[in-house]
Write a protein that holds these residues in place. Structure first.
Motif, PDB file in Angstrom:
ATOM      1  N   GLY A  30       0.817  -1.217   0.000  1.00 20.96           N
ATOM      2  CA  GLY A  30       0.000   0.000   0.000  1.00 20.96           C
ATOM      3  C   GLY A  30       0.846   1.261   0.000  1.00 20.96           C
ATOM      4  N   LEU A  31       2.011   1.187  -0.643  1.00 22.59           N
ATOM      5  CA  LEU A  31       2.929   2.333  -0.665  1.00 22.59           C
ATOM      6  C   LEU A  31       3.142   2.826  -2.086  1.00 22.59           C
ATOM      7  CD1 LEU A  31       5.788   0.976   1.661  1.00 22.59           C
ATOM      8  CD2 LEU A  31       4.073   2.697   2.285  1.00 22.59           C
ATOM      9  N   SER A  32       3.143   4.145  -2.252  1.00 20.79           N
ATOM     10  CA  SER A  32       3.627   4.679  -3.533  1.00 20.79           C
ATOM     11  C   SER A  32       4.700   5.715  -3.220  1.00 20.79           C
ATOM     12  CB  SER A  32       2.490   5.267  -4.366  1.00 20.79           C
ATOM     13  OG  SER A  32       2.072   6.482  -3.817  1.00 20.79           O
ATOM     14  N   PHE A  33       5.790   5.657  -3.991  1.00 28.80           N
ATOM     15  CA  PHE A  33       6.940   6.527  -3.742  1.00 28.80           C
ATOM     16  C   PHE A  33       6.954   7.675  -4.747  1.00 28.80           C
ATOM     17  CE2 PHE A  33       8.288   2.291  -2.186  1.00 28.80           C
ATOM     18  CZ  PHE A  33       8.461   2.625  -0.854  1.00 28.80           C
ATOM     19  N   ARG A  34       7.014   8.887  -4.218  1.00 26.66           N
ATOM     20  CA  ARG A  34       7.152  10.057  -5.089  1.00 26.66           C
ATOM     21  C   ARG A  34       8.546  10.653  -4.865  1.00 26.66           C
ATOM     22  NH1 ARG A  34       4.373  15.594  -4.179  1.00 26.66           N
ATOM     23  NH2 ARG A  34       2.916  14.387  -2.952  1.00 26.66           N
ATOM     24  N   VAL A  35       9.407  10.510  -5.858  1.00 26.79           N
ATOM     25  CA  VAL A  35      10.760  11.055  -5.739  1.00 26.79           C
ATOM     26  C   VAL A  35      10.681  12.547  -6.068  1.00 26.79           C
ATOM     27  CG1 VAL A  35      13.132  10.966  -6.591  1.00 26.79           C
ATOM     28  CG2 VAL A  35      11.830   8.848  -6.291  1.00 26.79           C
ATOM     29  N   VAL A  36      10.887  13.384  -5.042  1.00 26.91           N
ATOM     30  CA  VAL A  36      10.713  14.836  -5.222  1.00 26.91           C
ATOM     31  C   VAL A  36      12.024  15.543  -5.544  1.00 26.91           C
ATOM     32  CG1 VAL A  36       8.636  14.999  -3.805  1.00 26.91           C
ATOM     33  CG2 VAL A  36      10.876  15.211  -2.709  1.00 26.91           C
ATOM     34  N   SER A  37      13.168  14.877  -5.283  1.00 26.05           N
ATOM     35  CA  SER A  37      14.442  15.501  -5.639  1.00 26.05           C
ATOM     36  C   SER A  37      15.473  14.424  -5.935  1.00 26.05           C
ATOM     37  CB  SER A  37      14.952  16.399  -4.507  1.00 26.05           C
ATOM     38  OG  SER A  37      15.380  15.618  -3.408  1.00 26.05           O
ATOM     39  N   ILE A  38      16.364  14.732  -6.863  1.00 24.75           N
ATOM     40  CA  ILE A  38      17.521  13.861  -7.143  1.00 24.75           C
ATOM     41  C   ILE A  38      18.743  14.767  -7.216  1.00 24.75           C
ATOM     42  CG2 ILE A  38      18.578  12.170  -8.686  1.00 24.75           C
ATOM     43  CD1 ILE A  38      15.830  11.588  -9.869  1.00 24.75           C
ATOM     44  N   SER A  39      19.793  14.386  -6.496  1.00 29.83           N
ATOM     45  CA  SER A  39      21.028  15.182  -6.511  1.00 29.83           C
ATOM     46  C   SER A  39      22.176  14.329  -7.041  1.00 29.83           C
ATOM     47  CB  SER A  39      21.391  15.639  -5.092  1.00 29.83           C
ATOM     48  OG  SER A  39      20.318  16.327  -4.497  1.00 29.83           O
ATOM     49  N   ASP A  40      22.966  14.923  -7.955  1.00 29.04           N
ATOM     50  CA  ASP A  40      24.256  14.323  -8.289  1.00 29.04           C
ATOM     51  C   ASP A  40      25.309  15.422  -8.108  1.00 29.04           C
ATOM     52  OD1 ASP A  40      24.161  15.930 -10.541  1.00 29.04           O
ATOM     53  OD2 ASP A  40      24.208  14.292 -12.002  1.00 29.04           O
ATOM     54  N   THR A  41      26.539  15.167  -8.525  1.00 26.71           N
ATOM     55  CA  THR A  41      27.595  16.162  -8.256  1.00 26.71           C
ATOM     56  C   THR A  41      27.388  17.445  -9.054  1.00 26.71           C
ATOM     57  OG1 THR A  41      28.923  14.969  -9.867  1.00 26.71           O
ATOM     58  CG2 THR A  41      29.405  14.528  -7.561  1.00 26.71           C
ATOM     59  N   SER A  42      26.520  17.408 -10.075  1.00 22.64           N
ATOM     60  CA  SER A  42      26.319  18.616 -10.902  1.00 22.64           C
ATOM     61  C   SER A  42      25.202  19.517 -10.379  1.00 22.64           C
ATOM     62  CB  SER A  42      26.018  18.210 -12.347  1.00 22.64           C
ATOM     63  OG  SER A  42      24.694  17.720 -12.470  1.00 22.64           O
ATOM     64  N   GLY A  43      24.361  19.003  -9.484  1.00 18.83           N
ATOM     65  CA  GLY A  43      23.270  19.821  -8.970  1.00 18.83           C
ATOM     66  C   GLY A  43      22.095  18.982  -8.494  1.00 18.83           C
ATOM     67  N   THR A  44      21.016  19.681  -8.101  1.00 16.89           N
ATOM     68  CA  THR A  44      19.816  19.019  -7.576  1.00 16.89           C
ATOM     69  C   THR A  44      18.612  19.378  -8.427  1.00 16.89           C
ATOM     70  OG1 THR A  44      20.633  19.013  -5.302  1.00 16.89           O
ATOM     71  CG2 THR A  44      18.261  18.867  -5.573  1.00 16.89           C
ATOM     72  N   VAL A  45      17.924  18.363  -8.924  1.00 19.40           N
ATOM     73  CA  VAL A  45      16.647  18.577  -9.604  1.00 19.40           C
ATOM     74  C   VAL A  45      15.556  18.373  -8.556  1.00 19.40           C
ATOM     75  CG1 VAL A  45      15.089  17.669 -11.357  1.00 19.40           C
ATOM     76  CG2 VAL A  45      17.523  17.805 -11.833  1.00 19.40           C
ATOM     77  N   TRP A  46      14.682  19.351  -8.442  1.00 16.94           N
ATOM     78  CA  TRP A  46      13.672  19.331  -7.372  1.00 16.94           C
ATOM     79  C   TRP A  46      12.311  19.675  -7.956  1.00 16.94           C
ATOM     80  CZ3 TRP A  46      13.347  23.896  -3.381  1.00 16.94           C
ATOM     81  CH2 TRP A  46      12.306  23.661  -2.480  1.00 16.94           C
ATOM     82  N   LEU A  47      11.369  18.804  -7.786  1.00 20.36           N
ATOM     83  CA  LEU A  47      10.011  19.041  -8.261  1.00 20.36           C
ATOM     84  C   LEU A  47       9.045  18.459  -7.234  1.00 20.36           C
ATOM     85  CD1 LEU A  47       8.773  20.263 -10.910  1.00 20.36           C
ATOM     86  CD2 LEU A  47       8.331  17.898 -11.587  1.00 20.36           C
ATOM     87  N   PRO A  48       8.378  19.312  -6.439  1.00 21.14           N
ATOM     88  CA  PRO A  48       7.514  18.814  -5.360  1.00 21.14           C
ATOM     89  C   PRO A  48       6.450  17.826  -5.833  1.00 21.14           C
ATOM     90  CG  PRO A  48       7.859  21.171  -5.128  1.00 21.14           C
ATOM     91  CD  PRO A  48       8.472  20.781  -6.441  1.00 21.14           C
ATOM     92  N   GLU A  49       5.957  17.984  -7.081  1.00 21.47           N
ATOM     93  CA  GLU A  49       4.910  17.046  -7.535  1.00 21.47           C
ATOM     94  C   GLU A  49       5.472  15.719  -8.035  1.00 21.47           C
ATOM     95  OE1 GLU A  49       4.952  20.508 -10.585  1.00 21.47           O
ATOM     96  OE2 GLU A  49       5.325  20.185  -8.457  1.00 21.47           O
ATOM     97  N   GLY A  50       6.783  15.581  -8.023  1.00 20.24           N
ATOM     98  CA  GLY A  50       7.397  14.293  -8.367  1.00 20.24           C
ATOM     99  C   GLY A  50       8.144  14.328  -9.691  1.00 20.24           C
ATOM    100  N   ILE A  51       9.303  13.705  -9.708  1.00 17.76           N
ATOM    101  CA  ILE A  51      10.163  13.676 -10.890  1.00 17.76           C
ATOM    102  C   ILE A  51       9.856  12.431 -11.714  1.00 17.76           C
ATOM    103  CG2 ILE A  51      12.591  13.353 -11.597  1.00 17.76           C
ATOM    104  CD1 ILE A  51      13.326  15.023  -9.070  1.00 17.76           C
ATOM    105  N   ASP A  52       9.866  12.599 -13.028  1.00 17.83           N
ATOM    106  CA  ASP A  52       9.704  11.453 -13.933  1.00 17.83           C
ATOM    107  C   ASP A  52      11.029  10.679 -13.942  1.00 17.83           C
ATOM    108  OD1 ASP A  52       9.743   9.767 -16.161  1.00 17.83           O
ATOM    109  OD2 ASP A  52       8.412  11.065 -17.315  1.00 17.83           O
ATOM    110  N   LEU A  53      11.030   9.505 -13.303  1.00 19.39           N
ATOM    111  CA  LEU A  53      12.281   8.756 -13.138  1.00 19.39           C
ATOM    112  C   LEU A  53      12.835   8.230 -14.454  1.00 19.39           C
ATOM    113  CD1 LEU A  53      11.668   6.714  -9.848  1.00 19.39           C
ATOM    114  CD2 LEU A  53      13.024   8.787 -10.138  1.00 19.39           C
ATOM    115  N   SER A  54      11.956   7.832 -15.379  1.00 19.61           N
ATOM    116  CA  SER A  54      12.469   7.312 -16.652  1.00 19.61           C
ATOM    117  C   SER A  54      13.180   8.422 -17.421  1.00 19.61           C
ATOM    118  CB  SER A  54      11.361   6.671 -17.488  1.00 19.61           C
ATOM    119  OG  SER A  54      10.238   7.493 -17.527  1.00 19.61           O
ATOM    120  N   GLU A  55      12.651   9.638 -17.315  1.00 23.28           N
ATOM    121  CA  GLU A  55      13.297  10.789 -17.971  1.00 23.28           C
ATOM    122  C   GLU A  55      14.635  11.121 -17.284  1.00 23.28           C
ATOM    123  OE1 GLU A  55      11.786  15.079 -19.302  1.00 23.28           O
ATOM    124  OE2 GLU A  55      10.175  13.685 -18.760  1.00 23.28           O
TER     125      GLU A  55
END
Length: 333
Positions: A33-58
Motif C-alpha cells: 500500500g505504498l507509492s513513492f514520489r521522488v521529489v528531488s535527485i542530486s548528483d555532483t552537478s546539482g539538484t533537480v527538485w520538483l515537489p509534484e514528483g520527478i519522472d524517473l524514466s526521464e
C-alpha cells in the motif's frame, strides 16, 4: 500511503534504485500500500527538485545520455544546493544517501533533526559516527537504516538488529570485500598482484584508485559497522586493519597446497576488530562477488550468512528494502 523521497547520489547505485522504484511501482502499491514520489535527485552537478514528483524514466535518460543532471534544463530547474541546504529546503519524508560523501553524517543529522528518516548505503558516516547518528534517530523516533552498507542486499544488518534479539553474539568471522576476493582468486592462477588489480579495474570490479579495497579500508568500515550493531558503538580508528597489498603469489600457492585459500578476513569480537589476510578453508572460501559471515551466538551456535556482497541490483535490494521498512515504520507512527 504516498511517501516523498529525496535521492542523493545518481551514479550506478542511485540509478539502480530509481529503476527498481520504476519497475516495481505496482508491486509496492499492491503488496504494501505504498507509492513513492521522488521529489528531488542530486548528483555532483546539482539538484533537480520538483515537489509534484520527478519522472524517473526521464531522469535516467538524461543521466545516461549526458552524464549529469544539470543538462536537464528545459523541463526542470537545477539547483546548486549543498547537501545540507538540500536536506533543509526539500520537503521529503525519507532521504536516501547512496553517495560516497565522507562527511555525509553532517547532513544525515540535519535530516533527522528536520524530522526526515534516513536510508543509506554510505559507509564512512556509520564507521565514524554510528553512536551520534543512531542516538539522534532514536531520540526523534525516526528510522535510520543502513542495510546496504555491509554485504549489499544480503540482510546481515537486519538479522543482527531485529532478529537475534535474545542471543549474545560471541564472534563474527567474515569475508566482506569482493574486490580482494577477485584479486586473490586471480593470484591463485599464478597472476601477480599488480596484474590482478589491473584485471579487476578493466572489468569494473576495482575502482580507478583501488586503495580502499586492497588496503582493507572498505572491509574495515564494514567490520566496524558490524561491531556497532552486534556489540556496541566503536569507530574505524579503534580497529586493526591490514590489506592484501603484501600478499605474494607464493603465499597464495602455499595455502592452496595445504587445501586452503587466502582471503581478507574480518574478525569481530567485543572490543576487538581486526581485518587481515588469512588462510581459510570451509565456508569462508568464497569466490566472485559473494560475501560470507559466520556468526557465533550463545543460543543458536553457528549461523552462516552468505550472498552477493556487491553488484548494482544487489545493493539496490538493500536500499529499497530499507526504504519500504522506513515507510512502514512512518506509517505506523
Amino acid at each position: 500511503m504516498e511517501v516523498k523521497v529525496g535521492l542523493f547520489g545518481f551514479g550506478n547505485v542511485g540509478r539502480a534504485v530509481a529503476r527498481v522504484l520504476l519497475e516495481k511501482e505496482r508491486f509496492f502499491r499492491e503488496r504494501y500500500g505504498l507509492s513513492f514520489r521522488v521529489v528531488s535527485i542530486s548528483d555532483t552537478s546539482g539538484t533537480v527538485w520538483l515537489p509534484e514528483g520527478i519522472d524517473l524514466s526521464e531522469a535516467l535518460l538524461v543521466k545516461e545520455n549526458f552524464g549529469k543532471l544539470s543538462a536537464w534544463t528545459n523541463d526542470y530547474e537545477v539547483y546548486n544546493f549543498s547537501p545540507v541546504e538540500a536536506v533543509k529546503e526539500i520537503e521529503a519524508d525519507i532521504v536516501i544517501d547512496v553517495t560516497n560523501d565522507k562527511n555525509a553524517h553532517e547532513w544525515h543529522l540535519e535530516a533527522l533533526r528536520d524530522g526526515k528518516a534516513v536510508v543509506t548505503s554510505n559507509k564512512p558516516p556509520l564507521a565514524f559516527h554510528y553512536a551520534e547518528l543512531t542516538d539522534e534517530a532514536e531520540r526523534r523516533g525516526l528510522p535510520y537504516l543502513f542495510e546496504a552498507t555491509v554485504m549489499a542486499g544480503t540482510p546481515i544488518i537486519g538479522l543482527l538488529r531485529e532478529n537475534l534479539l535474545g542471543d549474545t553474539v560471541r564472534k563474527i568471522k567474515a569475508v566482506l570485500n569482493a574486490t580482494t576476493t577477485f584479486i586473490l582468486s586471480r593470484m591463485e592462477q599464478g597472476i601477480d598482484f599488480e596484474k590482478a588489480v589491473r584485471q579487476a579495474q578493466e572489468l569494473g570490479i576495482a575502482e580507478r584508485d583501488p586503495s580502499g579495497d586492497v588496503l582493507g579500508i572498505d572491509a574495515g568500515y564494514k567490520a566496524t559497522i558490524l561491531h556497532c550493531v552486534a556489540f556496541k558503538p566503536i569507530t574505524f580508528d579503534e580497529i586493526a586493519v591490514k590489506g592484501i597489498a603484501e600478499v605474494t603469489v607464493d603465499e597464495v600457492k602455499r595455502a592452496l597446497a595445504k587445501g586452503k585459500r587466502i582471503r581478507l578476513v574480518a574478525t569481530i569480537e567485543e572490543k576487538n576488530v581486526r581485518v587481515t589476510p588469512e588462510e581459510v578453508s570451509g565456508p569462508l572460501t568464497v569466490s566472485s562477488n559473494e560475501n560470507v559471515a559466520l556468526i557465533e551466538t550463545d543460543l543458536l551456535g553457528e549461523l552462516l550468512v552468505k550472498g552477493a556482497g556487491a553488484g548494482l541490483k544487489e545493493t539496490a535490494s538493500g536500499v529499497v528494502s530499507d526504504l519500504v521498512k522506513a515507510s512502514l515504520k512512518l506509517r505506523a507512527g
